[in-house]
Structures are given as structure tokens and as C-alpha cells.
Motif scaffolding. Sequence first.
Motif, short mmCIF file in Angstrom:
data_model
loop_
_atom_site.label_atom_id
_atom_site.label_comp_id
_atom_site.label_asym_id
_atom_site.label_seq_id
_atom_site.Cartn_x
_atom_site.Cartn_y
_atom_site.Cartn_z
N VAL A 266 3.69 -0.12 1.20
CA VAL A 266 2.73 0.56 2.05
C VAL A 266 2.09 -0.43 3.02
O VAL A 266 2.22 -1.64 2.88
N LYS A 267 1.38 0.11 3.99
CA LYS A 267 0.78 -0.70 5.06
C LYS A 267 -0.65 -1.14 4.73
O LYS A 267 -1.05 -2.26 5.02
N SER A 268 -1.41 -0.24 4.14
CA SER A 268 -2.82 -0.54 3.87
C SER A 268 -3.24 0.00 2.51
O SER A 268 -2.63 0.94 1.98
N VAL A 269 -4.28 -0.61 1.96
CA VAL A 269 -4.75 -0.25 0.61
C VAL A 269 -6.27 -0.34 0.54
O VAL A 269 -6.93 -0.89 1.44
N SER B 27 5.64 9.55 -1.41
CA SER B 27 6.27 8.32 -1.90
C SER B 27 5.36 7.10 -1.81
O SER B 27 5.63 6.07 -2.44
N SER B 28 4.29 7.18 -1.03
CA SER B 28 3.35 6.05 -0.92
C SER B 28 2.40 5.97 -2.11
O SER B 28 1.76 4.94 -2.33
N SER B 29 2.29 7.04 -2.87
CA SER B 29 1.29 7.11 -3.94
C SER B 29 1.51 6.02 -4.99
O SER B 29 2.54 5.99 -5.67
N SER B 30 0.53 5.13 -5.13
CA SER B 30 0.65 4.04 -6.10
C SER B 30 -0.73 3.48 -6.41
O SER B 30 -1.60 3.40 -5.54
N LEU B 31 -0.91 3.11 -7.67
CA LEU B 31 -2.19 2.57 -8.14
C LEU B 31 -1.92 1.38 -9.05
O LEU B 31 -1.12 1.46 -9.99
N TYR B 32 -2.58 0.28 -8.75
CA TYR B 32 -2.51 -0.93 -9.59
C TYR B 32 -3.84 -1.09 -10.30
O TYR B 32 -4.90 -0.99 -9.68
N TYR B 33 -3.79 -1.38 -11.61
CA TYR B 33 -5.01 -1.65 -12.34
C TYR B 33 -4.75 -2.66 -13.46
O TYR B 33 -3.91 -2.42 -14.33
N ASN B 34 -5.45 -3.77 -13.39
CA ASN B 34 -5.46 -4.75 -14.48
C ASN B 34 -4.05 -5.15 -14.93
O ASN B 34 -3.73 -5.20 -16.11
N GLY B 35 -3.18 -5.42 -13.95
CA GLY B 35 -1.84 -5.90 -14.25
C GLY B 35 -0.78 -4.84 -14.43
O GLY B 35 0.39 -5.16 -14.62
N LYS B 36 -1.15 -3.59 -14.34
CA LYS B 36 -0.18 -2.51 -14.52
C LYS B 36 -0.16 -1.61 -13.28
O LYS B 36 -1.21 -1.34 -12.70
N PRO C 63 -11.04 -2.31 2.30
CA PRO C 63 -9.65 -2.11 2.75
C PRO C 63 -8.93 -3.43 2.96
O PRO C 63 -9.55 -4.48 3.13
N ALA C 64 -7.61 -3.36 2.95
CA ALA C 64 -6.77 -4.51 3.29
C ALA C 64 -5.53 -3.99 4.00
O ALA C 64 -5.07 -2.88 3.75
N LEU C 65 -5.00 -4.83 4.87
CA LEU C 65 -3.84 -4.47 5.69
C LEU C 65 -2.80 -5.57 5.57
O LEU C 65 -3.14 -6.75 5.53
N ILE D 195 -6.05 -1.62 -7.11
CA ILE D 195 -5.60 -1.37 -5.74
C ILE D 195 -5.04 0.04 -5.66
O ILE D 195 -4.27 0.47 -6.53
N LEU D 196 -5.40 0.73 -4.60
CA LEU D 196 -4.89 2.08 -4.34
C LEU D 196 -4.32 2.13 -2.93
O LEU D 196 -4.96 1.64 -1.99
N ASN D 197 -3.11 2.69 -2.77
CA ASN D 197 -2.58 2.85 -1.41
C ASN D 197 -3.55 3.72 -0.60
O ASN D 197 -4.28 4.53 -1.15
N ALA D 198 -3.54 3.53 0.73
CA ALA D 198 -4.61 4.18 1.50
C ALA D 198 -4.13 4.86 2.78
O ALA D 198 -3.80 6.05 2.77
N GLY D 199 -4.09 4.14 3.91
CA GLY D 199 -3.89 4.78 5.21
C GLY D 199 -2.45 5.17 5.50
O GLY D 199 -1.50 4.67 4.91
N PHE D 200 -2.31 6.07 6.50
CA PHE D 200 -0.98 6.50 6.94
C PHE D 200 -0.34 5.43 7.82
O PHE D 200 -1.03 4.65 8.48
N PHE D 201 1.00 5.42 7.82
CA PHE D 201 1.73 4.48 8.67
C PHE D 201 3.10 5.06 8.98
O PHE D 201 3.55 6.03 8.34
#
Length: 291
Positions: free
Chosen positions: A282-285, A256-265, A67-69, A88-94
Amino acid sequence: MRKIKLLALILISLAMVLWFNLRFSTPSIPTIAASPAKTIRYFDRTLPQSIAHIVLIPVNSKFLVTPALSQKVATVEEFAQKHQAVAILNAGFFDPVNQKTTSYVVRQGKLIANPKENERLVNNPNLKSYLGQIFNRTEFRRYLCGQTSRYSIALHSQSTPAGCQLVDAIGAGPRLLPELTLEKEGFVDNANKRDALGSNQPNARTAVGITPDGSVILVMVAQKPSAPANGISLPALADLMKTLGADRAMNLDGGSSSSLYYNGKTFYGKVDLEGNSIKRPVKSVLLVQER
């Protein structure tokens, strides 16, 4: 006598040829094909009302999921730049108003985000009766058991297995597999007609799962631009995680928080009425990085 000498010369010549072949020939070694390296894999799956973006991290690969914050909310691209992550995938609630977490986050054995310190959460009269459940929601965890990393999904109050240390954790919920725990975690209260996540409505969603062999699956289900009201419900998300091979899975912050980063995209889950992606910080991933 001449015949004896001739025979001796022939035998000596044969011996020299045999010695030369044995001395300088290369032994034949059977060739063994190298096994393919275990690395992460991205693929997508088109569903009736959405598109699922999937990243698979094989067990015992050179990658870790941690995780990261962010002190202030940030996009997954900004997390990627800071942490040099492959995925990177968005994760926790905020809370988007005060940008404070409503989920626990543990990193390298240290609690770095505590929902009990969010005054808007703690002092919200509408949530007072649910706080016990909110503070004990499901977490994605990484244990260190000897020299081996193990991933798990557990309630916040669940103890660490014997012989292991809790290294990382990030909360969200509800659990999707082996069972959907909406009521247990306070997301749904049928008696009071509460459904905080619109669990049976299609929406952009995010989830993490673990397979029986310990591999990790990151999933972000995006609405189709041509049908922005679509997506996936939580029961259907649980079914999707099962079809992808997970036997344990949990929901992460969606919509609206749903987001995924992979290999530059980057892929975003929520779209507006015009079909444009909503890029919500987002706050955490969850980070996927090389060890």
C-alpha cells in the motif's frame, strides 16, 4: 519519701517508653491502589461473514496515531520495520498502476501527498465530473491544541478549529458516522449507476473511528478463508463502528489493501478463491507509535 521516689521513677520510665515509641515508630499511611496504565488493546470479533480485527488506543495514552507515506508501495510489515510502530493500518487510496496517491496526506504540518499531482486521476475522463468531490473527501486528522493532541474526522475543505494547528491528516472516505456520505463524496452516483466501492457488497474493509472521549479505534474486517466472497458492506461497517463505541468514523482503502499489523503479527483482509491471504503493498498507513 521512698514512695515518692518510687512513683517518680515509674513516671520517668513511662515517659521514656512513650518517647521511644513516638521517635522510632513508622506512621501508618493508607495504601492507594495504582490505576492501570492506559495502553493499546487488540481484540477480534467474529461476524456472520467476516472477522473484525480491532485496535483500541485510549485517550491520553502514551501512543500517537499518525500517517506515513512510502515513496514506493510497501507492506504494513515494511512500514513497521521502518517506523518501529506498535500497530499499523493501511489508510489512503492510491493508483496501483503509477503508485501515486489519490488521497491527501499531511505529516508534521507539511503536505506530503497531493492527489492533484496524480495525472492518471486528474486526466481520467470518467472521473472529470467527480474531481471536485474527490478532492474534498473525508480525512482523519490530528490537531495540536496548546499542548494537547486531538483527533478529528473532517472534509478536506473544513477549517481547523480556533486555537489549534493541523499537524497530521490522511484522506480516504466516505464518512461512516455520524452518517454515511457516499453520494456527497462522489463514491456513489445513483443517476449514473456509479458505485466505486461496491458499497452494498460484502468485501474486506478498513476503518478508523473516534469515541466521545477521544479514544481512537482502528478496524480491519477480513474475509473468512472458508468463504472468500464474504466480508462486510459499508452500511454494516458503519453499524460495527457504532457498536465499538465510535461516534465519528470513516472508511479507509479496503479490498485487497486491507491489512493490519499489531505487535509483530499481520492480518490481511482479502483472500483468493483458495482461501489464501492477498498481501497487497500500500501507499499510506496510520502508525501507532509511542510519543
